[in-house]
Design a protein around this motif. Structure first.
Motif, PDB file in Angstrom:
ATOM      1  N   HIS A 110      -9.321 -16.276  22.802  1.00 53.42           N
ATOM      2  CA  HIS A 110     -10.691 -16.593  22.379  1.00 53.42           C
ATOM      3  C   HIS A 110     -10.821 -18.017  21.846  1.00 53.42           C
ATOM      4  O   HIS A 110     -11.621 -18.804  22.337  1.00 53.42           O
ATOM      5  CB  HIS A 110     -11.169 -15.617  21.287  1.00 53.42           C
ATOM      6  CG  HIS A 110     -11.129 -14.196  21.739  1.00 53.42           C
ATOM      7  ND1 HIS A 110     -12.162 -13.615  22.408  1.00 53.42           N
ATOM      8  CD2 HIS A 110     -10.155 -13.256  21.652  1.00 53.42           C
ATOM      9  CE1 HIS A 110     -11.839 -12.375  22.715  1.00 53.42           C
ATOM     10  NE2 HIS A 110     -10.632 -12.133  22.266  1.00 53.42           N
ATOM     11  N   ALA A 111     -10.027 -18.328  20.836  1.00 46.72           N
ATOM     12  CA  ALA A 111     -10.202 -19.610  20.143  1.00 46.72           C
ATOM     13  C   ALA A 111      -9.809 -20.771  21.050  1.00 46.72           C
ATOM     14  O   ALA A 111      -9.060 -20.626  22.004  1.00 46.72           O
ATOM     15  CB  ALA A 111      -9.341 -19.628  18.882  1.00 46.72           C
ATOM     16  N   CYS A 112     -10.349 -21.936  20.712  1.00 47.00           N
ATOM     17  CA  CYS A 112     -10.059 -23.146  21.469  1.00 47.00           C
ATOM     18  C   CYS A 112      -8.757 -23.762  20.926  1.00 47.00           C
ATOM     19  O   CYS A 112      -8.564 -23.861  19.716  1.00 47.00           O
ATOM     20  CB  CYS A 112     -11.235 -24.082  21.246  1.00 47.00           C
ATOM     21  SG  CYS A 112     -10.998 -25.716  21.830  1.00 47.00           S
ATOM     22  N   ASP A 113      -7.854 -24.137  21.835  1.00 50.91           N
ATOM     23  CA  ASP A 113      -6.579 -24.741  21.438  1.00 50.91           C
ATOM     24  C   ASP A 113      -6.786 -26.240  21.221  1.00 50.91           C
ATOM     25  O   ASP A 113      -6.991 -26.993  22.176  1.00 50.91           O
ATOM     26  CB  ASP A 113      -5.551 -24.493  22.542  1.00 50.91           C
ATOM     27  CG  ASP A 113      -4.193 -25.085  22.210  1.00 50.91           C
ATOM     28  OD1 ASP A 113      -4.073 -25.773  21.170  1.00 50.91           O
ATOM     29  OD2 ASP A 113      -3.252 -24.862  22.988  1.00 50.91           O
ATOM     30  N   LEU A 114      -6.722 -26.644  19.951  1.00 53.06           N
ATOM     31  CA  LEU A 114      -6.969 -28.050  19.622  1.00 53.06           C
ATOM     32  C   LEU A 114      -5.684 -28.868  19.547  1.00 53.06           C
ATOM     33  O   LEU A 114      -5.686 -30.004  19.075  1.00 53.06           O
ATOM     34  CB  LEU A 114      -7.742 -28.138  18.303  1.00 53.06           C
ATOM     35  CG  LEU A 114      -9.211 -27.723  18.441  1.00 53.06           C
ATOM     36  CD1 LEU A 114      -9.880 -27.619  17.077  1.00 53.06           C
ATOM     37  CD2 LEU A 114      -9.954 -28.709  19.335  1.00 53.06           C
ATOM     38  N   GLY A 115      -4.582 -28.293  20.024  1.00 50.60           N
ATOM     39  CA  GLY A 115      -3.289 -28.970  19.936  1.00 50.60           C
ATOM     40  C   GLY A 115      -3.259 -30.327  20.631  1.00 50.60           C
ATOM     41  O   GLY A 115      -2.676 -31.276  20.121  1.00 50.60           O
ATOM     42  N   TYR A 116      -3.921 -30.415  21.798  1.00 44.68           N
ATOM     43  CA  TYR A 116      -3.903 -31.693  22.543  1.00 44.68           C
ATOM     44  C   TYR A 116      -4.760 -32.736  21.840  1.00 44.68           C
ATOM     45  O   TYR A 116      -4.410 -33.909  21.787  1.00 44.68           O
ATOM     46  CB  TYR A 116      -4.372 -31.478  23.980  1.00 44.68           C
ATOM     47  CG  TYR A 116      -3.535 -30.465  24.723  1.00 44.68           C
ATOM     48  CD1 TYR A 116      -2.333 -30.832  25.318  1.00 44.68           C
ATOM     49  CD2 TYR A 116      -3.928 -29.131  24.809  1.00 44.68           C
ATOM     50  CE1 TYR A 116      -1.548 -29.906  25.986  1.00 44.68           C
ATOM     51  CE2 TYR A 116      -3.156 -28.188  25.474  1.00 44.68           C
ATOM     52  CZ  TYR A 116      -1.966 -28.577  26.056  1.00 44.68           C
ATOM     53  OH  TYR A 116      -1.193 -27.653  26.702  1.00 44.68           O
TER      54      TYR A 116
END
Ligand code: NAD
Ligand code: UGA
Length: 498
Positions: A110-116
């Motif tokens: 669900h959540a957006c992966d902000l790692g990048y």
């Protein structure tokens, strides 16, 4: 150059970074634009004429700015893996990296992966020796600029000042260059401070090189971040609404193309993004809606989350419903029946397959033991295998049942059914061809508007190749049913009873 911007760096050489920077560079010959990426193969491809992204007109713009191809200008567009050097030299830095759905950990699925975004931000803080304007181009959850600000403040060098802007991108694939040249609006979100307004003005001046000032909107940072996700959610919601209505049409004898056309004539509704289909795909609609729903949940707004999630639920239902209809029409058994899949891209005029409905349809048909023959004019065979293998439940079965063809005729030969999953012009036999939104459903006005009739497939020829009875399942409503029926086909369309 506008407001003394000499150098722009864009982190992320993907579907957004590449085309956006090609147009910015083309329109601002005095600004040096460098697009950087960690992916060496991608950067190498951007430096050839075989670009990593297929988009009509893109090569022309890249060649003009990258190679100074028309001889009248010096090259000002560069593609490089030297992230540090380009970031250090830039006045403006776009962050245009991918923001996929998280697949493990909290919020997985669900959540957006902000790692990048975070690693790009840390890189900016690490190497910057002078003040920078940092621009969120990636689609991010509301308040991400706050995270970026904190990281830059905590890890940047003393004395170096960063101003953060939100400048979401609204281009659609397949029409990216046109969308970039003639956007409905450019959004620039900034903090409501003197320095925030100044930074917004600097970025505005870059766009003002080709976009009328009244289309460049400067708004509050959080509104800008949320607008991007909201716009995608609203667009996808229209498609799910029309697809939900298509199920009612199939059961009642109403025709979804007529219903959508007539509804779209109401100027309050408008005609676009109302084309019923096998289901929307693409890298963003699903991910952004799930991200919006997740944000709603974290804000303790479960009813709001459920509302948006239903847009994705209807889309899954639509894909599934279409596949079940194929099985039902083919006498409830697909075992060893050959089925041609026409189109694998998630929409026409792109080679992109991310979240394409074709992946789920093919996987379901394989589990019914059908023999699948896939043809797409743009998608590379390697990509099709990669997508199917990543999602199939039984790889051995997949390899045994699926093959990829180099023409529609090859795919249709000895097939019991042809299933259209992408609205490529070549599959259509309509006189008047339009895709997005609404054309009069019974239009028969003369020749094709795209002037592309010669590259269309000849359905009469196909009729001679297929097993009888021959079925066409049109997941895009691009065929003229009467004409195909006259050739002996049985045709099943979205939102029309058979
Ligand atoms: P993409 O996957 O095609 O490209 C992103 C690129 O960023 C990749 O090549 C990746 O290698 C690179 N990258 C990731 N981390 C990096 C780092 N730390 N340093 C350098 N390079 C790095 O993605 P895209 O389709 O261009 O989308 C980018 C963003 O724009 C997403 O947030 C997306 O939601 C948004 N967006 C996409 C579209 C679209 O049509 N594809 C339209 C509007 C907005
Ligand atoms: C979409 C938005 O249109 C862009 O504004 C946005 O910038 C982008 O997402 C993004 O954020 O990535 P895109 O996914 O490239 O662009 O293409 P669309 O034309 O919106 O189509 C998305 C999907 O919906 C496709 O599978 C398309 O076939 C389907 N669709 C579209 C329909 O089924 N019916 C329609 O009427 C329109």
């Amino acid at each position: 150059s506008p407001r003394n911007v000499r150098k722009i760096c864009c982190i992320g050489a993907g579907y957004v970074g590449g085309p956006t920077c090609a147009v910015i560079a083309d329109k601002n010959p005095d600004i040096e634009v460098t697009v950087v990426d960690l992916n060496e193969a991608r950067i190498r491809a951007w430096n050839t004429d075989d670009l990593p992204v297929y988009e009509p007109e893109l090569l022309k713009y890249v060649k003009s700015a990258r190679d100074g191809a028309d001889g009248e200008r010096s090259p000002n567009l560069f593609f490089s893996t030297d992230v540090d050097a380009a970031v250090r030299a830039a006045d403006l830095i776009f962050i245009s990296v991918n923001t996929p759905t998280k697949y493990t950990g909290t919020g997985a699925g669900h959540a957006c992966d902000l790692g990048y975004v975070e690693s790009a931000t840390r890189k900016i803080a690490e190497v910057s020796e002078s003040d920078k304007i940092v621009i969120e181009k990636s689609t991010v959850p509301c308040k991400t600029a706050e995270t970026i600000r904190e990281i830059l403040a905590a890890t940047g060098r003393p004395g170096v000042r960063f101003e953060i802007l939100s400048n979401p991108e609204f281009l659609a694939e397949g029409t990216a260059i046109n969308d970039l040249l003639h956007p409905d609006r450019i959004l620039i979100g900034s903090l409501r401070s003197e320095r925030g307004f100044q930074a917004a003005e600097v970025l505005s001046s870059v766009y003002a090189a080709w976009i009328p000032r009244d289309r460049i909107m400067t708004i509050n940072l959080w509104s800008s971040e949320l607008t991007k996700i909201a716009a995608n959610a609203l667009l996808a919601q229209r498609i799910s609404s029309v697809n939900a209505l298509s199920a009612i049409c199939e059961a009642t004898g109403a025709d979804i193309d007529e219903v959508a056309y007539a509804c779209g004539k109401d100027t309050r509704i408008g005609p676009r993004m109302l084309k019923a289909s096998v289901g929307f795909g693409g890298s963003c609609f699903k991910k952004d809606i799930l991200s919006l729903a997740y944000i709603s949940d974290t804000l303790h707004l479960p009813e709001v989350a459920a509302y948006w999630r239903s847009v994705v639920d209807i889309n899954e239902y639509q894909k599934d419903r279409f596949t079940r209809r194929i099985t039902k029409c083919l006498y409830h058994s697909l075992t060893n029946k050959r089925i041609a899949i026409l189109g694998f891209a998630y929409k026409k005029n792109t080679g992109d397959t991310r979240e394409t409905a074709a992946i789920s349809v093919v996987n379901s048909l394989v589990l019914e033991q059908a023999d699948i023959r896939i043809y797409d004019p743009r998608v590379k065979e390697e990509q099709i295998w990669q997508d199917l293998k990543a999602t199939a439940s039984d790889i051995t079965l997949l390899k045994r049942r699926v093959s990829v063809c180099t023409s529609a005729y090859e795919a249709c030969t000895d097939s019991h059914a042809a299933v259209i999953l992408t609205e490529w012009d070549e599959f259509s036999n309509k006189d008047h061809s339009t895709t997005q939104g609404n054309s009069p459903p019974t239009a028969t006005n003369g020749t094709a508007e795209d002037g592309n009739l010669s590259s269309r497939m000849d359905w009469q020829h196909v009729a001679g190749l297929m097993k009888k009875p021959m079925f066409v399942f049109d997941g895009r409503n691009v065929v003229d049913v009467d004409k195909l029926e006259a050739l002996g086909f049985r045709v099943e369309c979205i939102g029309k009873s058979g």
